[in-house]
Design a protein around this motif. Structure first.
Motif, PDB file in Angstrom:
ATOM      1  N   ASP A  20       0.827  -1.204   0.000  1.00 38.93           N
ATOM      2  CA  ASP A  20       0.000   0.000   0.000  1.00 38.93           C
ATOM      3  C   ASP A  20       0.866   1.260   0.000  1.00 38.93           C
ATOM      4  OD1 ASP A  20      -2.620   0.978  -0.136  1.00 38.93           O
ATOM      5  OD2 ASP A  20      -2.678   1.391   2.014  1.00 38.93           O
ATOM      6  N   GLY A  22       2.442   4.642  -1.019  1.00 39.51           N
ATOM      7  CA  GLY A  22       2.014   5.804  -1.780  1.00 39.51           C
ATOM      8  C   GLY A  22       2.772   7.051  -1.383  1.00 39.51           C
ATOM      9  N   LEU A  31       2.771   8.845  -6.459  1.00 40.11           N
ATOM     10  CA  LEU A  31       2.620   7.392  -6.548  1.00 40.11           C
ATOM     11  C   LEU A  31       1.355   6.997  -5.821  1.00 40.11           C
ATOM     12  CD1 LEU A  31       4.059   4.746  -7.543  1.00 40.11           C
ATOM     13  CD2 LEU A  31       4.864   4.503  -5.186  1.00 40.11           C
ATOM     14  N   GLN A  32       0.416   6.394  -6.536  1.00 41.47           N
ATOM     15  CA  GLN A  32      -0.805   5.919  -5.914  1.00 41.47           C
ATOM     16  C   GLN A  32      -0.512   4.671  -5.078  1.00 41.47           C
ATOM     17  OE1 GLN A  32      -4.308   5.879  -8.399  1.00 41.47           O
ATOM     18  NE2 GLN A  32      -3.298   7.144  -9.952  1.00 41.47           N
ATOM     19  N   THR A  34       0.379   1.383  -3.757  1.00 46.09           N
ATOM     20  CA  THR A  34       0.902   0.320  -4.618  1.00 46.09           C
ATOM     21  C   THR A  34       1.338  -0.884  -3.795  1.00 46.09           C
ATOM     22  OG1 THR A  34       1.680   1.922  -6.262  1.00 46.09           O
ATOM     23  CG2 THR A  34       2.746  -0.235  -6.257  1.00 46.09           C
ATOM     24  N   SER A  52       5.842   9.675 -14.494  1.00 49.01           N
ATOM     25  CA  SER A  52       4.911   8.556 -14.285  1.00 49.01           C
ATOM     26  C   SER A  52       5.018   7.951 -12.887  1.00 49.01           C
ATOM     27  CB  SER A  52       5.164   7.466 -15.327  1.00 49.01           C
ATOM     28  OG  SER A  52       6.474   6.930 -15.189  1.00 49.01           O
ATOM     29  N   LEU A 214       4.483   2.187 -15.411  1.00 50.88           N
ATOM     30  CA  LEU A 214       3.713   3.106 -14.587  1.00 50.88           C
ATOM     31  C   LEU A 214       3.144   4.218 -15.454  1.00 50.88           C
ATOM     32  CD1 LEU A 214       6.494   2.370 -12.609  1.00 50.88           C
ATOM     33  CD2 LEU A 214       4.847   3.340 -11.014  1.00 50.88           C
ATOM     34  N   ASP A 216       0.971   7.901 -14.572  1.00 47.42           N
ATOM     35  CA  ASP A 216       0.316   8.793 -13.605  1.00 47.42           C
ATOM     36  C   ASP A 216       0.326   8.214 -12.193  1.00 47.42           C
ATOM     37  OD1 ASP A 216      -0.263  10.545 -15.713  1.00 47.42           O
ATOM     38  OD2 ASP A 216      -2.141   9.527 -16.152  1.00 47.42           O
ATOM     39  N   GLY A 217       1.483   7.630 -11.828  1.00 47.92           N
ATOM     40  CA  GLY A 217       1.652   7.128 -10.470  1.00 47.92           C
ATOM     41  C   GLY A 217       1.005   5.801 -10.176  1.00 47.92           C
ATOM     42  N   GLU A 218       0.577   5.089 -11.224  1.00 53.93           N
ATOM     43  CA  GLU A 218      -0.120   3.815 -11.034  1.00 53.93           C
ATOM     44  C   GLU A 218       0.497   2.741 -11.925  1.00 53.93           C
ATOM     45  OE1 GLU A 218      -4.705   2.034 -11.224  1.00 53.93           O
ATOM     46  OE2 GLU A 218      -4.238   4.033 -12.027  1.00 53.93           O
ATOM     47  N   VAL A 220       0.348   0.036 -14.486  1.00 51.15           N
ATOM     48  CA  VAL A 220      -0.622  -0.343 -15.519  1.00 51.15           C
ATOM     49  C   VAL A 220      -0.238  -1.639 -16.226  1.00 51.15           C
ATOM     50  CG1 VAL A 220      -1.407   2.013 -15.903  1.00 51.15           C
ATOM     51  CG2 VAL A 220       0.532   1.152 -17.225  1.00 51.15           C
TER      52      VAL A 220
END
Length: 235
Positions: A20, A22, A31-32, A34, A52, A214, A216-218, A220
């Protein structure tokens, strides 16, 4: 180029674990939250456009940024602890160098700080690999961008580590330096080191076991990758 080595990653212990994890700066989310596990012996490429979250993720794992939420461990040790720092070597995209130390003095300082054994022979080989033999007594703070990058690589690789995190290592390197670095990465992988490299250089994808993209901080994408997918994932 060296052939990619297949590892038994699913059975190997986790060397880098984010739960988790972030990072935000107020309204800006770098960073969302993660979840991530990287196992012993894995060679992982981080890809994504500028901004990113690649550098943020690496700095959090290296203990250079405080997380807004979540945790990270390195080789079973909390990030930033003595155990984590001993296990991990981090190579930033913009090396920090001392004004008054020669290249060799930088090497000796870091090698002794981390208790490296037989570091002189390893240092001599690294200097030869990156074409720095004639610059060992010079002050790297005065080097060009490319020579500073080579210096950072030597300093990061001369010390012992279990996990190597590298941020954009090919920037500023000439063709010879890039090939030397790819060869060094392949050798470290074959020796069982855990490598995580953030890069835009697609040649690295020929060597890695796994690619994490990554945006936008996620995250993918996380897994094998077809080179034809890279542009879409990194864009």
């Amino acid at each position: 180029m060296a052939k990619r080595r297949r590892t038994n990653a699913p059975q190997a212990p986790a060397m880098l674990v984010a739960d988790d994890l972030g990072k935000d700066y107020g309204d800006l989310v770098a960073l969302q939250p993660t979840d991530l596990q990287i196992r012993a012996g894995e060679f992982v490429a981080l890809i994504g456009h500028n901004g990113s979250g690649k550098s943020t993720l690496l700095k959090l794992c290296a203990g250079l940024l405080d997380a807004s939420e979540g945790t990270v461990s390195v080789a079973g040790h909390p990030v930033g602890s003595v155990g984590a720092r001993a296990a991990l070597s981090y190579l930033p995209d913009d090396p920090v160098l001392y004004d008054d130390l020669s290249l060799w003095e930088h090497i000796e300082y870091l090698a002794r700080l981390h208790g490296a054994k037989d570091w002189e022979a390893r240092a001599d080989q690294l200097l030869a690999d990156f074409g720095l033999e004639e610059r060992r007594d010079d002050l790297p703070v005065r080097f060009s961008r490319g020579l500073r990058q080579k210096t950072a690589l030597v300093l990061g690789l001369v010390r012992p580590f279990d996990v190597l995190l590298v941020d954009e290592p090919f920037v500023g390197l000439d063709a010879t330096g890039k090939q030397a670095l790819l060869t060094r990465f392949a050798d470290l992988h074959a020796e069982g080191a855990t490598l995580v490299v953030a890069t835009h250089d697609l040649r690295l994808l020929e060597l890695v076991d796994r690619c994490i993209a990554l945006r936008d901080g996620e995250i993918v994408h996380d897994g094998p990758i077809d080179p034809s997918e890279v542009v879409a994932l990194a864009g």
